[in-house]
Write a protein that holds these residues in place. Structure first.
Motif, PDB file in Angstrom:
ATOM      1  N   ASN A 166      -6.438  23.804  18.480  1.00  0.00           N
ATOM      2  CA  ASN A 166      -6.143  25.199  18.655  1.00  0.00           C
ATOM      3  C   ASN A 166      -5.262  25.333  20.354  1.00  0.00           C
ATOM      4  N   LYS A 167      -6.060  24.934  20.973  1.00  0.00           N
ATOM      5  CA  LYS A 167      -5.419  25.295  22.414  1.00  0.00           C
ATOM      6  C   LYS A 167      -3.981  24.928  22.429  1.00  0.00           C
ATOM      7  N   GLU A 168      -3.743  23.671  21.652  1.00  0.00           N
ATOM      8  CA  GLU A 168      -2.606  23.311  21.865  1.00  0.00           C
ATOM      9  C   GLU A 168      -1.520  23.509  20.889  1.00  0.00           C
ATOM     10  N   MET A 169      -2.073  23.971  19.545  1.00  0.00           N
ATOM     11  CA  MET A 169      -0.896  24.389  18.461  1.00  0.00           C
ATOM     12  C   MET A 169      -1.308  25.724  17.978  1.00  0.00           C
ATOM     13  N   GLY A 170      -2.286  26.629  18.642  1.00  0.00           N
ATOM     14  CA  GLY A 170      -2.429  27.747  18.039  1.00  0.00           C
ATOM     15  C   GLY A 170      -3.695  27.883  17.223  1.00  0.00           C
ATOM     16  N   GLU A 171      -3.924  29.144  16.858  1.00  0.00           N
ATOM     17  CA  GLU A 171      -4.927  29.288  15.695  1.00  0.00           C
ATOM     18  C   GLU A 171      -4.406  28.997  14.288  1.00  0.00           C
ATOM     19  N   GLY A 172      -5.351  28.934  13.473  1.00  0.00           N
ATOM     20  CA  GLY A 172      -4.851  28.850  11.911  1.00  0.00           C
ATOM     21  C   GLY A 172      -4.361  27.521  11.483  1.00  0.00           C
ATOM     22  N   VAL A 173      -4.953  26.387  12.144  1.00  0.00           N
ATOM     23  CA  VAL A 173      -4.255  25.139  11.969  1.00  0.00           C
ATOM     24  C   VAL A 173      -4.500  24.805  10.439  1.00  0.00           C
ATOM     25  N   LYS A 174      -3.533  24.619   9.629  1.00  0.00           N
ATOM     26  CA  LYS A 174      -3.789  23.875   8.218  1.00  0.00           C
ATOM     27  C   LYS A 174      -2.906  22.623   8.162  1.00  0.00           C
ATOM     28  N   GLY A 175      -3.157  22.072   7.015  1.00  0.00           N
ATOM     29  CA  GLY A 175      -2.481  20.686   6.711  1.00  0.00           C
ATOM     30  C   GLY A 175      -2.336  20.416   5.528  1.00  0.00           C
ATOM     31  N   ILE A 176      -1.248  19.477   5.276  1.00  0.00           N
ATOM     32  CA  ILE A 176      -0.606  18.784   4.055  1.00  0.00           C
ATOM     33  C   ILE A 176      -0.575  17.631   3.984  1.00  0.00           C
ATOM     34  N   LEU A 177      -1.102  16.982   2.903  1.00  0.00           N
ATOM     35  CA  LEU A 177      -1.202  15.611   2.599  1.00  0.00           C
ATOM     36  C   LEU A 177       0.092  15.195   1.990  1.00  0.00           C
TER      37      LEU A 177
ATOM     38  N   VAL B 140       0.982  -1.152   0.103  1.00  0.00           N
ATOM     39  CA  VAL B 140       0.205  -0.082  -0.132  1.00  0.00           C
ATOM     40  C   VAL B 140       0.764   1.219  -0.175  1.00  0.00           C
ATOM     41  N   ASN B 141       0.064   2.507  -0.373  1.00  0.00           N
ATOM     42  CA  ASN B 141       1.068   3.657  -0.292  1.00  0.00           C
ATOM     43  C   ASN B 141       0.858   4.313   1.090  1.00  0.00           C
ATOM     44  N   LEU B 142       2.029   4.504   1.552  1.00  0.00           N
ATOM     45  CA  LEU B 142       1.949   5.239   2.964  1.00  0.00           C
ATOM     46  C   LEU B 142       1.507   6.882   2.729  1.00  0.00           C
ATOM     47  N   VAL B 143       0.764   7.244   3.517  1.00  0.00           N
ATOM     48  CA  VAL B 143       0.268   8.788   3.482  1.00  0.00           C
ATOM     49  C   VAL B 143       0.397   9.276   4.554  1.00  0.00           C
ATOM     50  N   MET B 144       0.626  10.510   4.824  1.00  0.00           N
ATOM     51  CA  MET B 144       0.604  11.150   6.228  1.00  0.00           C
ATOM     52  C   MET B 144      -0.164  12.649   6.084  1.00  0.00           C
ATOM     53  N   PHE B 145      -0.911  13.058   6.999  1.00  0.00           N
ATOM     54  CA  PHE B 145      -1.531  14.267   7.209  1.00  0.00           C
ATOM     55  C   PHE B 145      -0.736  15.024   8.270  1.00  0.00           C
ATOM     56  N   PHE B 146      -0.154  15.949   7.674  1.00  0.00           N
ATOM     57  CA  PHE B 146       0.755  16.641   8.526  1.00  0.00           C
ATOM     58  C   PHE B 146      -0.069  18.073   8.914  1.00  0.00           C
ATOM     59  N   PHE B 147      -0.263  18.317   9.941  1.00  0.00           N
ATOM     60  CA  PHE B 147      -1.048  19.605  10.430  1.00  0.00           C
ATOM     61  C   PHE B 147      -0.409  20.483  11.607  1.00  0.00           C
ATOM     62  N   SER B 148      -0.645  21.712  11.712  1.00  0.00           N
ATOM     63  CA  SER B 148      -0.046  22.642  12.459  1.00  0.00           C
ATOM     64  C   SER B 148      -0.483  24.046  12.257  1.00  0.00           C
ATOM     65  N   SER B 149      -0.240  25.027  13.077  1.00  0.00           N
ATOM     66  CA  SER B 149      -0.765  26.347  12.952  1.00  0.00           C
ATOM     67  C   SER B 149       0.367  26.869  12.134  1.00  0.00           C
ATOM     68  N   GLN B 150       1.505  26.501  12.165  1.00  0.00           N
ATOM     69  CA  GLN B 150       2.740  26.746  11.393  1.00  0.00           C
ATOM     70  C   GLN B 150       3.204  25.597  10.498  1.00  0.00           C
ATOM     71  N   VAL B 151       2.215  25.236   9.637  1.00  0.00           N
ATOM     72  CA  VAL B 151       2.535  23.776   8.879  1.00  0.00           C
ATOM     73  C   VAL B 151       3.830  24.043   7.949  1.00  0.00           C
ATOM     74  N   GLU B 152       3.900  24.883   7.209  1.00  0.00           N
ATOM     75  CA  GLU B 152       5.127  24.848   6.344  1.00  0.00           C
ATOM     76  C   GLU B 152       6.575  25.062   7.113  1.00  0.00           C
ATOM     77  N   TYR B 153       6.246  25.527   8.367  1.00  0.00           N
ATOM     78  CA  TYR B 153       7.565  25.784   8.942  1.00  0.00           C
ATOM     79  C   TYR B 153       8.056  24.410   9.931  1.00  0.00           C
ATOM     80  N   TRP B 154       7.025  23.917  10.512  1.00  0.00           N
ATOM     81  CA  TRP B 154       7.231  22.527  11.013  1.00  0.00           C
ATOM     82  C   TRP B 154       7.491  21.486  10.142  1.00  0.00           C
ATOM     83  N   LEU B 155       6.894  21.382   9.061  1.00  0.00           N
ATOM     84  CA  LEU B 155       7.232  20.334   7.833  1.00  0.00           C
ATOM     85  C   LEU B 155       8.429  20.622   7.593  1.00  0.00           C
TER      86      LEU B 155
END
Length: 179
Positions: A56-67, A10-25
């Protein structure tokens, strides 16, 4: 009596999300590549906060993600180990117990999209090492079909379109194993 068959990779997929998604990725991408192999697809940035304010409480506002999709195919039994590895990465970057990002691993098979979770629920199957698997979407009649229990973001066409792109990549990759 049914005959035991070879299990499809199968194809491994991850959903990576954060309020600063580009930085943390960018901070952990090399580690993900080291552990799971090259990334062969990154989705556009996807809105996540409109589906839940839970993080939001854990990561901050504006949570976005990247598959993310990984080039190397995996055996489905590896999902529990992969989820435990991504949990460990999340915890290593946490500050005072608050994660800066979340990594939700799963996989795409030509018939399904499966996610790993630590949370038991009646529709989830225990796969070992403290991890459950959930068939989040089913591929039938040329499209992704969601269930009543599917997370709201994966019910959206925007997410399904991204998963369809990964599914098509997977179908190309699996041809090599079916020859």
């Amino acid at each position: 009596m049914g005959k035991v068959r070879r299990v499809d990779l199968v194809n491994l997929v991850m959903f990576f999300f954060s309020s600063q998604v580009e930085y943390w990725l960018s901070e952990v991408e090399n580690e993900l590549i080291e552990k799971f192999g090259p990334i062969d697809y990154k989705s556009d940035i996807l809105d996540f906060e409109k589906y839940t304010l839970y993080y939001n409480k854990e990561m901050g506002e504006g949570v976005k993600g990247i598959l993310l999709s990984f080039e190397r195919l995996i055996h489905p039994y590896q999902l529990a180990d992969i989820k435990n590895m991504t949990n460990e990465i999340e915890q290593r970057y946490a500050v005072k117990g608050n994660r800066r990002f979340n990594i939700d691993p799963g996989y795409i098979h030509h018939m399904q999209f499966v996610l790993a979770t630590t949370k038991m629920w009646p529709h989830r199957i225990y796969i070992g090492k403290g991890i459950y698997a959930e068939t989040t979407l089913m591929y039938i009649n040329g499209r992704w079909k969601d269930y009543d229990f599917t997370y709201p973001n994966y019910k959206e066409e925007e997410y399904k379109r991204e998963l369809e792109k990964i599914r098509l990549k997977y179908l190309e990759k699996r041809k090599k194993f079916l020859r």
